[in-house]
Design an enzyme around this catalytic site. Structure first.
Site, PDB file in Angstrom:
ATOM      1  CB  CYS A  70      35.957  71.802 -71.075  1.00 16.75           C
ATOM      2  SG  CYS A  70      37.100  72.662 -69.867  1.00 16.75           S
ATOM      3  CG  ASP A  71      35.819  68.333 -73.351  1.00 15.51           C
ATOM      4  OD1 ASP A  71      35.941  69.481 -73.988  1.00 15.51           O
ATOM      5  OD2 ASP A  71      36.448  67.691 -72.740  1.00 15.51           O
ATOM      6  CB  CYS A 110      36.771  69.076 -68.391  1.00 15.39           C
ATOM      7  SG  CYS A 110      36.293  70.706 -67.757  1.00 15.39           S
TER       8      CYS A 110
END
Length: 543
Positions: A138-139, A135
């Site tokens: 997210c990351d 992701c």
């Protein structure tokens, strides 16, 4: 039968397909409940730019789906943030079991979507969370000023490779085929980007390292040439895998017909192999998985479910309550509300709705103990908790001490007499963590989310001290499930604690545990795990 929990249709999944179905059914005066376990809007909420939705020039996934949700709510659709644990699909009246109660209905719509698929190259599973990620939203920030490789050649790979250039020093896209398989306009943005290199006919052979990713080896399938990239020294890099999705169909395995890949088989009207059960969106067998096709599926399924619910009302003599329209209320500026929410100024109406339901059901009062320092994030936490306590008499705020500076700021959840519940949040529980924080309060105060007797006994039977630290990002859609599961377990066993950390405010923890992906679970300071987990899955790891 409890009329309050009786619906014409229950929709499982709150992405574009489920939201559209909710809108159509409520507008046709059928009572509909949309149940979502993570975030209303689904996978598209992490997409930063949407330019191909008809009639909408340019938006992002969150704003688009929030507009859908508000529109459905205006016609009387109801929404529940909960996890569906089982489905009883036999008979005229079906039952949907959730961790917040059982709901009866005539028809069920499966709109559970899909999750990122792993490829399976050597090292992929071993380095998940230590360099391998799925992701970008997210990351991506974990790889600021580092080299990043993107594996995949579809729409997600093209779009996310461009997104990753916000953080990465350079992005190399590895495509197994001759080129991107998505629309040319999307592919061209990646192909022409100065920070992106695209390698076709290339596949990953393996990745390796020690505590973090240090090396990737890939091969050109036409020439046979093999390339190895290594950081050297103690530096690392990222590998983001965008290789399609796997359907979330565990709930309906053995209950409706699935294809060999696990997708739900439907007819042209979205009906499954079982009467009264329909499916829509990415969970279905289909050639194109886009927001616009999910919306079409949801509208088609809802129209058929209207007919089915009407027939069942006639057959059984049962009539669920009619939906209550809310579209007479003043027009809402959802973009402004989202901004206010992110700044901690005001809770939007959908949050207030969740809060009111939970606070009304709480059996005991709780104390929110704040341990603060002089940073702006501490002032934000203080304002956030005071505002939260201001809407109910079930919560009070007090100042606490005793935590080391590296743990601040923190809100600890205490019982009214000051004893520990085992729950704490370090940072500000906003974004995707707002709902999981509310559920933590509900579980600590009782009665809490329902559990079967076997699971409850298993939790209460844990006989050793277990300290869980959950490292999250407020933008991550996968974190809340793990947080809620850990908090529920901790609330039922005094030997277990669950402390959540917004990793953006705790860089030392990120370095200590070598975290390059969220959610990250650290058990007793030595065992590190990544990825979302349900209560059962978490018990399998710690029980």
């Amino acid at each position: 039968m409890d009329d309050r929990n009786f619906y014409d249709v229950v929709v499982v999944g709150g992405g574009p397909a489920g939201l559209t179905a909710g809108l159509y059914l409520a507008r046709a005066c059928y009572r509909v409940l949309v149940v979502e376990k993570e975030t209303f809007g689904g996978q598209i909420t992490i997409t930063s730019e949407v330019v191909n939705y008809p009639g909408v020039g340019r938006t992002n996934g969150r704003e688009l789906t929030e507009a859908m949700r508000v529109q459905a709510e205006g016609f009387g659709a109801e929404f529940l943030m909960a996890e569906v644990t089982d489905l009883e699909l036999d008979g005229d009246v079906k039952k949907v079991h959730t961790d917040r109660g059982v709901y009866s209905c005539f028809g069920v719509l499966i709109a559970t979507g899909a999750h990122p698929r792993m490829i399976g190259f050597p090292g992929e599973a071993e380095f998940r969370g230590h360099g391998v990620a799925y992701c970008a939203t997210c990351d991506g920030e974990f790889f600021t000023d580092k080299e990043v490789f993107v594996v995949g050649g579809g729409f997600a790979a093209a779009e996310e490779s461009v997104f990753l250039t916000r953080y990465a020093r350079h992005v190399t896209v590895l495509i197994r085929g001759d080129g991107f398989s998505c629309a040319e306009a999307t592919a061209q943005v990646a192909l022409s980007h100065p920070k992106i290199t695209v390698l076709t006919n290339t596949q990953v052979e393996d990745v390796s390292g020690d505590t973090a990713l240090r090396r990737i080896r890939y091969r050109n399938s036409r020439t046979g040439e093999e390339t190895e990239f290594s950081t050297g020294g103690n530096d690392t890099f990222g590998v983001f895998v965008f290789a399609g999705y796997a359907p979330d169909t565990d709930l309906v395995k053995g209950k409706v017909e699935l294809d060999p890949q696990g997708y739900v088989i439907t007819d042209r009207n979205q009906k499954t192999s079982r009467d009264g059960v329909y499916a829509a969106g990415d969970v279905c067998v289909k050639n194109l998985r886009q927001v616009v096709t999910a919306v079409g599926d949801g509208a088609t399924a809802a129209t058929e479910l209207e007919k089915y619910a009407a027939a069942m009302q006639t057959k059984t003599g049962l009539h669920p309550q009619k939906p209550v329209r809310r579209d007479a209320a003043p027009e809402r500026n959802t973009k402004a509300e989202a901004k206010q929410s992110s700044e901690g100024g005001l809770f939007p109406p959908e949050m207030r709705q969740q809060m009111d339901v939970i606070f009304e059901r709480m059996e005991r009062k709780l104390v929110l103990e704040l341990c603060l320092d002089d940073r702006p994030v501490s002032r934000e936490l203080k304002g956030y908790m005071e505002e939260l306590a201001g809407v109910t008499d079930k919560l009070t705020v007090r100042t606490g001490t005793g935590l080391p500076e590296a743990e601040l700021p923190c809100v600890r959840v205490l019982k009214e007499d000051g004893t520990e519940t085992g729950l704490a949040f370090h940072g500000v529980p906003g974004g995707h963590e707002f709902t999981s924080f509310l559920l933590g309060l509900y579980n600590a105060a009782g009665p809490g989310q329902p559990l079967d007797d076997e699971t409850r006994a298993r939790i209460q039977g844990i006989g050793r001290a277990i300290r869980m630290k959950i490292l999250v990002s407020l933008s991550c859609t996968m974190c809340p499930e793990l947080v809620a599961a850990a908090q529920q377990i901790a609330s039922l066993n005094p030997l277990v604690t669950a402390e959540v950390y917004d990793i953006n405010h705790f860089e030392a923890m990120k370095d200590r545990y070598n975290v390059m992906s969220v959610p990250c679970l650290v058990v007793n300071d030595d065992e590190v795990m990544f990825g979302k987990k349900s209560v059962q899955q978490l018990l399998d790891k710690i029980g």
